[in-house]
Write an enzyme that holds these catalytic residues in place. Structure first.
Site, PDB file in Angstrom:
ATOM      1  N   ARG A  46       0.873  -1.170   0.000  1.00 31.42           N
ATOM      2  CA  ARG A  46       0.000   0.000   0.000  1.00 31.42           C
ATOM      3  C   ARG A  46       0.915   1.226   0.000  1.00 31.42           C
ATOM      4  NH1 ARG A  46      -2.871   2.667   4.532  1.00 31.42           N
ATOM      5  NH2 ARG A  46      -4.741   3.732   3.765  1.00 31.42           N
TER       6      ARG A  46
ATOM      7  N   ASN B  62      -7.147   8.207   2.536  1.00 31.27           N
ATOM      8  CA  ASN B  62      -6.822   7.572   3.812  1.00 31.27           C
ATOM      9  C   ASN B  62      -7.600   8.206   4.964  1.00 31.27           C
ATOM     10  OD1 ASN B  62      -4.917   5.872   5.539  1.00 31.27           O
ATOM     11  ND2 ASN B  62      -4.518   7.918   6.370  1.00 31.27           N
ATOM     12  N   GLU B  63      -8.216   7.353   5.799  1.00 31.55           N
ATOM     13  CA  GLU B  63      -8.904   7.792   7.020  1.00 31.55           C
ATOM     14  C   GLU B  63      -9.581   9.147   6.821  1.00 31.55           C
ATOM     15  OE1 GLU B  63      -5.996   7.546  10.151  1.00 31.55           O
ATOM     16  OE2 GLU B  63      -5.694   5.396   9.869  1.00 31.55           O
TER      17      GLU B  63
ATOM     18  N   HIS C  30      -9.284   0.132   9.692  1.00 35.50           N
ATOM     19  CA  HIS C  30      -7.961   0.176  10.292  1.00 35.50           C
ATOM     20  C   HIS C  30      -8.092  -0.273  11.744  1.00 35.50           C
ATOM     21  CE1 HIS C  30      -6.442   3.333   7.145  1.00 35.50           C
ATOM     22  NE2 HIS C  30      -6.887   2.196   6.612  1.00 35.50           N
TER      23      HIS C  30
ATOM     24  N   TYR D 284      -6.595  -0.625  15.238  1.00 34.73           N
ATOM     25  CA  TYR D 284      -5.603  -0.246  16.250  1.00 34.73           C
ATOM     26  C   TYR D 284      -6.234  -0.451  17.629  1.00 34.73           C
ATOM     27  CZ  TYR D 284      -2.742   1.559  12.418  1.00 34.73           C
ATOM     28  OH  TYR D 284      -1.982   1.670  11.287  1.00 34.73           O
TER      29      TYR D 284
ATOM     30  N   GLU E 257      -5.138  -1.330   7.520  1.00 35.52           N
ATOM     31  CA  GLU E 257      -4.002  -1.000   8.384  1.00 35.52           C
ATOM     32  C   GLU E 257      -4.217  -1.713   9.709  1.00 35.52           C
ATOM     33  OE1 GLU E 257      -2.983   3.036   9.311  1.00 35.52           O
ATOM     34  OE2 GLU E 257      -3.072   3.693   7.218  1.00 35.52           O
TER      35      GLU E 257
ATOM     36  N   TRP F 210       0.817  -1.766   9.019  1.00 33.71           N
ATOM     37  CA  TRP F 210       1.482  -0.458   9.016  1.00 33.71           C
ATOM     38  C   TRP F 210       2.697  -0.562   9.926  1.00 33.71           C
ATOM     39  CZ3 TRP F 210       0.393   4.033   6.361  1.00 33.71           C
ATOM     40  CH2 TRP F 210       1.180   5.133   6.699  1.00 33.71           C
TER      41      TRP F 210
END
Length: 533
Positions: free
Chosen positions: A77, A153-154, A220, A222, A249, A278
């Site tokens: 990516r 992105n985001e 993503h 996290y 991610e 990531w």
């Protein structure tokens, strides 16, 4: 009315009715969505196993594409910018596309300008991101077989998240109206983590807005995804809906909590869901622990790099090259066995190895080499290289190493073991020492999160470390990660764990903790004292 006139009228009526029937959506080409899966043009399922590379900040690190491929990734990516950060114009994007093709990687190109829109100053809108894609369209024409466009992105932080649905559908529609036929990827809001479930609950409407029905959703993972229950529930929602999802991610740690990377990777493998970790290298601003390799060197894997490339359900174990590049071919011929490695520049913490290159007659081409320490039933992977040489780091002083090399081709066939070479690292004559620096990641009136960076400041490797620090009166540590932590009175002791204890000279590792404090108290822990072991 005559029979002839009646037939003519009937034909005219049929013609008008045909003209009124809407034309079917243009069929997707190249990579495309099929149910909840991504498939290639030939219908073969493709499951992403890759990492992100921050190209926009490190445009000179073009060797990273080959290095990422050498560690068996099938996807990269690529971070791009239209101007919020160093801009990547059409010529640069064309070079990235060429590197993707040369290194047989599916490339997800993402526009990073939209990160945190509505919450972070300077963030671009999704509409501005589409304008960027249009400006580099000449570099992307005809690349639908191996390029995915991650529109932004985001694209929303935690403010005005409800606007994500209309902004995303509008961006998709505009991309199609501009002629893009690529598989599109859209990120979730809430900094990609979708903790308010805006993307989850509106995914069907967004998918239907794509005239080609060729959009994949990206979450993503996290700190929001720190338990198995949260991970499986989110993946279940998309499976139940029959919609395509990738984990665009994720990391092994983050300032907002400790994601459960083991469950993320295991569930992705079990379900055939793609994942992209990531990130390759070059992280800063307190998240350096997310680097997979040190200084873009594929032979210097960090603990996170070892986990994602070589661990259970990792890239090395589960990645399969796209059939567009020859993956899944009938090549069953392994490369020839490499020559005996020769050791030089042996120090207390490292050594350089070279060996005679292997050859491959199966048609897949050499993909790289793996260097192992021979230890009976528990041989240890010391490093990987795209070429027939490597510089090993992080070795222990005054220790004998017996090593061998294996070659791997593009079809994942492995050669036999090379003859072994034995060398002994020097004592170094130096002393072990380390330092620890605490950085506040976030804080509020009644608590805070601290990350501590431990660095080997000596001239010899260390096998572990212990950090002690005072905690202000009334403060309570309520959780930590990447460490074994004990509290005695108002003194905390943090010890290294297996994967972040060994440090070569100059190398660093991280641990963190969260603490509560009385309201209005601004005191913080420290100073931090590090002792090597």
């Amino acid at each position: 009315m005559s029979k002839r006139l009646g037939l003519a009228a009937a034909f005219l009526s049929l013609l008008v009715s045909m003209l009124l029937i809407p034309a079917p959506a243009h069929a997707a080409v190249g990579l495309r969505v099929s149910g909840a899966r991504i498939v290639e043009a030939n219908g073969n399922a493709f499951v992403m196993r890759g990492v992100s590379h921050a190209h926009t900040w490190y445009t000179n690190q073009t060797s990273s594409f080959a290095a990422i491929k050498s560690l068996r990734a099938n996807t990269v990516r690529v971070v791009l910018s239209g101007g919020r950060w160093p801009a990547n114009g059409a010529s640069d994007v064309a070079n990235v596309v060429s590197l993707c093709r040369q290194n047989r990687l599916i490339c997800v190109l993402e526009n990073h300008d939209t990160t945190g829109y509505g919450e972070q100053s300077g963030a671009y809108t999704l509409d501005q991101a589409v304008t960027y894609w249009n400006s580099v369209r000449s570099a992307l024409t005809g690349t639908e077989d191996f390029i995915v466009i991650n529109i932004g992105n985001e694209p929303y932080g935690n403010n005005n998240v409800s606007a994500w649905t209309s902004a995303t559908t509008s961006a998709i529609s505009r991309m199609r109206s501009l002629g893009f036929q690529h598989l599109l990827m859209v990120d979730a809001p809430n900094w990609g983590q979708d903790w308010q479930f805006t993307m989850r609950d509106n995914a069907q409407a967004v998918f239907n807005a794509d005239a080609q029905r060729n959009t994949v959703f990206s979450v993503h993972m996290y700190g929001v995804f720190d338990t198995a229950a949260e991970i499986t529930a989110y993946l279940d929602a998309f499976r139940t809906a029959g919609l395509p999802l990738v984990i665009g991610e994720f990391g092994h740690n983050h300032s907002d909590g400790n994601p459960d990377e083991d469950t993320i990777m295991a569930q992705a493998q079990q379900r055939g869901v793609g994942y992209i970790g990531w990130s390759w290298s070059g992280n800063s601003g307190g998240v350096e622990y997310l680097d997979m390799v040190t200084n873009f060197n594929p032979s210097q894997l960090t603990s996170w790099g070892q986990r994602i490339f070589n661990g259970a359900n990792g890239i090395g174990q589960t990645s399969r090259e796209a059939t567009y590049f020859g993956g899944g071919s009938t090549d069953t011929t392994p490369p020839t066995t490499p020559g005996t490695p020769s050791a030089s520049n042996v120090t207390s913490g490292g050594a350089s190895l070279t060996w005679a290159a292997s050859t491959d007659s199966g048609g897949s081409g050499l993909a790289g080499y793996q260097v192992y320490r021979e230890q009976g039933a528990n041989d240890t992977l010391l490093g990987q290289s795209a070429t027939n040489s490597i510089t090993l780091t992080g070795l222990s002083a005054s220790t004998q190493y017996q090593v061998y090399v294996r070659a791997r081709d593009g079809a994942n066939n492995l050669s036999g073991n090379s003859p072994t070479t034995t060398f002994t690292t020097s004592s170094g004559g130096g002393t072990g020492s380390c330092s620890a620096v605490g950085t506040v990641q976030s804080q509020w009136s009644t608590g805070y999160v601290v990350q501590v960076t431990v660095t080997n400041t000596g001239s010899v490797p260390i096998n572990g470390w212990t950090v002690t620090f005072p905690v202000p009166d009334g403060h309570t540590i309520i959780g930590g990660w990447n460490t074994q932590m004990a509290i005695s009175g108002q003194v905390a002791t943090a010890r290294s764990v297996s994967y972040n204890g060994p440090l070569a000279p100059g190398a660093s590792a991280n641990f963190g903790f969260q603490a509560s404090r009385p309201g209005g108290d601004s005191a913080l822990p420290g100073p931090y004292t590090c002792t090597p072991s």
